[in-house]
Enzyme design. Structure first.
Site, PDB file in Angstrom:
ATOM      1  N   GLU A 261     -91.249-104.027 -72.473  1.00  0.00           N
ATOM      2  CA  GLU A 261     -90.078-104.770 -72.019  1.00  0.00           C
ATOM      3  C   GLU A 261     -90.378-105.482 -70.698  1.00  0.00           C
ATOM      4  OE1 GLU A 261     -86.640-105.144 -73.259  1.00  0.00           O
ATOM      5  OE2 GLU A 261     -87.918-104.819 -74.991  1.00  0.00           O
ATOM      6  N   HIS A 281     -86.817-111.275 -73.597  1.00  0.00           N
ATOM      7  CA  HIS A 281     -86.012-110.483 -74.536  1.00  0.00           C
ATOM      8  C   HIS A 281     -84.514-110.762 -74.353  1.00  0.00           C
ATOM      9  CE1 HIS A 281     -85.644-106.409 -76.881  1.00  0.00           C
ATOM     10  NE2 HIS A 281     -85.157-107.445 -77.537  1.00  0.00           N
TER      11      HIS A 281
END
Length: 314
Positions: A261, A281
């Site tokens: 992430e 993201h």
């Protein structure tokens, strides 16, 4: 029951308070925390919980196994690969997800990336700010392009519907037999890779899809092809994709997901590859989808508390 929310659901305090009050009126205890990835902190917050709620934060087996009262994990996300499901099976813990909340938001970002890459939006934006013209950067239309969709679940199907409205030819690969609308043609993965002008990934990350798009698969694509990844970074071999982009073996890529992430190491190969549009993201994250996610996840929780089951993973 003691219900513990371990991270924000990106909704207002007022909305969260309404859900909390409803649960407390039913006789349950509800605690919420800001995200913290420290294992010891997570164990301390979770150890007495009957139910845990998370979004996309990792939940390790070490934490799960420390929660001796834990019966159920309610994941406010579509993908569940960030949770140790083997530990859940071992402990007899039920798991659900929030499938359906981000269908529109992800499909729209996939199309946004397709059009942005076809029309060189990032490059002409830079040119315009420098007082230059479009010279050498005339783009292409989405209409008439063959778009291959890998994974024809809810999001893949919605993406296909939007592409159909743009006048695209749509082919799709799905690892299981699937009934599809007449405007979608199911093909093999090799056929999809070879025929598509644009390839959009909409499959889950699991043992069969990890590294699904690697060096060999990229070599089968057209040199003019564009790859869009809004699912999970590990579905694609990032190094192989970056090499293909830098060598001109494919035209471009829109990447919203990576092996980890964000924030990312700025040396990540895809952050430095040619003709690549990257976002941290964001596909799932819109104001509308966050409200819908909360609605779904608390509805799934309410069903569980009534002895019913929705969105079952385990």
């Amino acid at each position: 029951m003691k219900i513990v929310l371990l991270e924000s659901l990106a909704i207002s305090n007022e909305v969260l308070e309404n859900y909390k009050t409803k649960l407390e009126n039913m006789g349950h205890e509800f605690l919420s925390y800001e995200r913290n990835l420290d294992t010891e902190v997570l164990i301390e917050r979770s150890k007495d919980a009957d139910i845990l709620m998370i979004a996309n934060m990792p939940l390790k087996g070490e934490v799960i196994r420390a929660c001796k009262k834990l019966k159920y994990i309610n994941i406010a996300f579509t993908g569940v690969d960030h949770v140790d499901l083997e530990a859940c099976k071992e402990m007899g813990i039920e798991v659900s997800n929030a499938s359906g909340y981000s269908t529109e938001s992800v499909a729209e970002l996939a199309l946004c990336m397709m059009i942005s890459l076809l029309r060189n939006v990032a490059k002409v934006d830079e040119r315009c700010r420098q007082g230059k013209t479009k010279d050498g950067l005339v783009g292409f239309e989405l209409m008439g392009k063959t778009v291959g969709i890998v994974g024809i679940g809810k999001i893949g199907l919605r993406t296909a519907e939007l592409l159909n409205a743009f006048g695209c030819k749509i082919i799709a690969y799905n690892h299981r037999e699937k009934e599809v609308p007449e405007f979608v043609k199911l093909v093999s993965l090799d056929e999809l890779l070879e025929e598509s002008d644009i390839i959009s990934l909409h499959c889950p990350l699991n043992a069969s899809t990890k590294g699904l798009i690697g060096k060999e698969e990229i070599a089968k694509m057209k040199k003019s092809a564009i790859l869009i990844n809004t699912v999970r970074g590990a579905v694609v071999d990032s190094a192989a994709l970056a090499d293909a982009l830098n060598n001109g073996d494919i035209q471009g890529a829109g990447i919203d997901v990576f092996e980890t992430e964000p924030p990312l190491d700025t040396a990540h190969p895809l952050l430095n590859a040619k003709n690549t549009l990257v976002t941290p993201h964001i596909a799932f994250a819109t104001k509308e989808s966050m409200l819908l996610r909360a609605e779904i996840v608390f509805d799934v929780l309410d069903a569980y508390l009534k002895g019913e089951r929705k969105n079952v993973i385990l």
